[in-house]
Design an enzyme around this catalytic site. Structure first.
Site, PDB file in Angstrom:
ATOM      1  N   GLN A 252      62.598  31.416  40.065  1.00 49.87           N
ATOM      2  CA  GLN A 252      62.159  32.495  39.184  1.00 49.87           C
ATOM      3  C   GLN A 252      63.093  32.693  38.000  1.00 49.87           C
ATOM      4  O   GLN A 252      62.654  33.064  36.914  1.00 49.87           O
ATOM      5  CB  GLN A 252      62.027  33.797  39.970  1.00 49.87           C
ATOM      6  N   GLU A 320      58.490  41.889  42.459  1.00 58.42           N
ATOM      7  CA  GLU A 320      57.257  41.124  42.278  1.00 58.42           C
ATOM      8  C   GLU A 320      57.056  40.178  43.466  1.00 58.42           C
ATOM      9  O   GLU A 320      55.974  40.122  44.058  1.00 58.42           O
ATOM     10  CB  GLU A 320      57.354  40.336  40.967  1.00 58.42           C
ATOM     11  N   ASP A 354      52.722  30.777  43.741  1.00 54.82           N
ATOM     12  CA  ASP A 354      52.489  30.520  42.321  1.00 54.82           C
ATOM     13  C   ASP A 354      51.365  29.515  42.108  1.00 54.82           C
ATOM     14  O   ASP A 354      50.669  29.572  41.093  1.00 54.82           O
ATOM     15  CB  ASP A 354      53.765  29.963  41.672  1.00 54.82           C
ATOM     16  N   HIS A 413      27.425  76.323  33.885  1.00 56.65           N
ATOM     17  CA  HIS A 413      27.270  75.460  35.050  1.00 56.65           C
ATOM     18  C   HIS A 413      26.464  76.182  36.130  1.00 56.65           C
ATOM     19  O   HIS A 413      25.588  75.589  36.784  1.00 56.65           O
ATOM     20  CB  HIS A 413      28.641  75.076  35.622  1.00 56.65           C
TER      21      HIS A 413
END
Length: 426
Positions: A252, A320, A354, A413
């Protein structure tokens, strides 16, 4: 060099801190977006020439060019990409959701509809490396969701898009491909030009300009997330091979100078061995300069007393990618609360996610795994509700609805709720 810290000697807040990219590109991006909105294709052609050396090159890639690119790519790589695409399909098909209907005894019917988005835009980077895997990860779930049209933009350095990117687009089922990158591509997808159609949602990673452009067009279109630099955090006991751990950290770190690579372990012996091994492997890594900058900025080894402490720190980081390189990884899985994608055991390195395993690699970064999720089929659908009341069903609840409305000071309403009763709107 990868620094070693002992938990307790340094405040936890310092240990989980990241160095963020402080460069402010918002003004430049706003100018580009305004230019594309005003001038359309002419602006895109101008930026293609300025940023990518693609002067006068047609914006759209033709079907014949896609076929030629597919034929030009190594057949073995084609086979691998097709295998990856099938694994992604197999995993993501299970994410499909359907609507439902609730029928009540008073005659009311309520329900939820789940509908695919009409058109989605993929942004695929084309800077320091080509990422055909991102084409598969972003397009395949969209196709499973039933999106009507998937279009893709990607930079064309010197006027050319990598054959492997185009081959991946063909494999994944992208409908149209455009040679344009950067903030200008995001603007084109958000607002449309003479050539590039406006989309409902933009997905895919990019640099700081792309991320800022996605931030600025959000609301005009949907976006997947604001992705930051890549991250990996490994929790390991003392039994892991230091060379494996170092390789996983560098997998990474080589992405980006601002990437984060962290090892948390209960073994000082492993910490010191991994520290040395990272230096050895850096020396022969082709992307050494990038990886070393990431290691210096956001790389660290943290030594804790126990593995439970290590998982506690991992939850604080909310990485991550999280590897649990321990003997009984499933025993720790239930203790993980914050992580984008989790890799269990000593033989499941992050690059499997990946490329090939089938899980998605478009993941939350910068701590956003505390509240957000990986890209999936659900990102390409929208929900709407419906309600049906018979006269009898309405009569049974009209007074209750009116009382609720009046309590909020919204008399109109209340009148609407009772208007269908004789004399109710007077």
């Amino acid at each position: 060099m990868l620094k070693i810290y002992v938990r307790g000697e340094t405040p936890d807040a310092e240990l989980v801190r990241r160095e963020a990219n402080a460069r402010d590109v918002s003004g430049t991006v706003a100018e580009i977006i305004a230019d594309v909105r005003q001038n359309g294709d002419a602006a895109l052609m101008k930026y293609n020439a300025r940023f990518d050396g693609a002067e006068g090159v047609a914006l759209e890639v033709t079907p014949a060019e896609l076929d030629a690119a597919y034929a030009a790519v190594d057949p073995e790589l084609i086979r691998v990409m097709e295998l990856a695409a099938e694994n992604i399909r197999e995993f993501h098909r299970r994410q499909l959701t359907s609507g439902y209907v609730v029928s009540r005894s008073n005659g009311a019917v309520l329900g939820q509809r789940v509908l695919p988005l009409r058109r989605v835009g993929l942004y695929i980077p084309g800077g320091t490396a080509a990422y055909p895997s991102s084409v598969l990860m972003n397009c395949v779930p969209a196709r499973i969701a039933g999106v009507d049209e998937v279009v893709m933009t990607t930079p064309a350095s010197g006027g050319a898009v990598s054959d492997v990117i185009l081959a991946a687009a063909r494999i994944a089922g992208v409908d149209r491909v455009f040679r344009v990158g950067g903030a200008q591509a995001v603007a084109a997808l958000a607002y449309g030009t003479e050539t590039i159609p406006q989309v409902d949602k933009i997905v895919g990673p990019g640099n700081a300009f792309v991320a800022e452009a996605k931030r600025q067009v959000f609301g005009q279109v949907a976006i997947d997330m604001i992705a930051g630099p890549s991250e990996i955090l490994i929790v390991s006991d003392g039994k892991s091979d230091p060379a494996w751990m170092a390789a996983d950290l560098l997998s990474q770190a080589e992405h980006d100078r601002l990437a984060t690579a962290i090892l948390i372990t209960d073994s000082m012996e492993l910490a010191e061995a991994v520290q040395a091994e990272v230096e050895r492997q850096l020396a022969v890594l082709p992307r050494e300069e990038i990886a070393r900058a990431a290691i210096e900025a956001n790389g660290k080894i943290i030594v804790t007393k126990t593995l439970d402490e290590a998982v506690e720190m991992a939850n604080a980081v909310a990485p991550e990618h999280l590897e649990l390189a321990v003997d009984e990884p499933f025993a720790f899985l239930g203790k993980v609360r914050n992580a984008g994608s989790i890799f269990l055991g000593r033989h499941c390195p992050e690059p499997l996610g990946d490329y090939l395993s089938g899980t998605n690699h478009t993941l939350p970064t910068m701590g956003t795994a505390r509240f957000s999720s990986p890209l999936g089929v659900e990102d390409f659908v929208k929900r709407s509700y419906f309600s049906y009341y018979t006269p009898e069903a309405l009569e049974a609840v009209a007074d209750a609805a009116a009382l609720f409305a009046d309590s909020e000071g919204l008399h109109g309403h209340a009148v609407s709720a009772t208007a269908r009763r004789e004399g109710g709107a007077k």
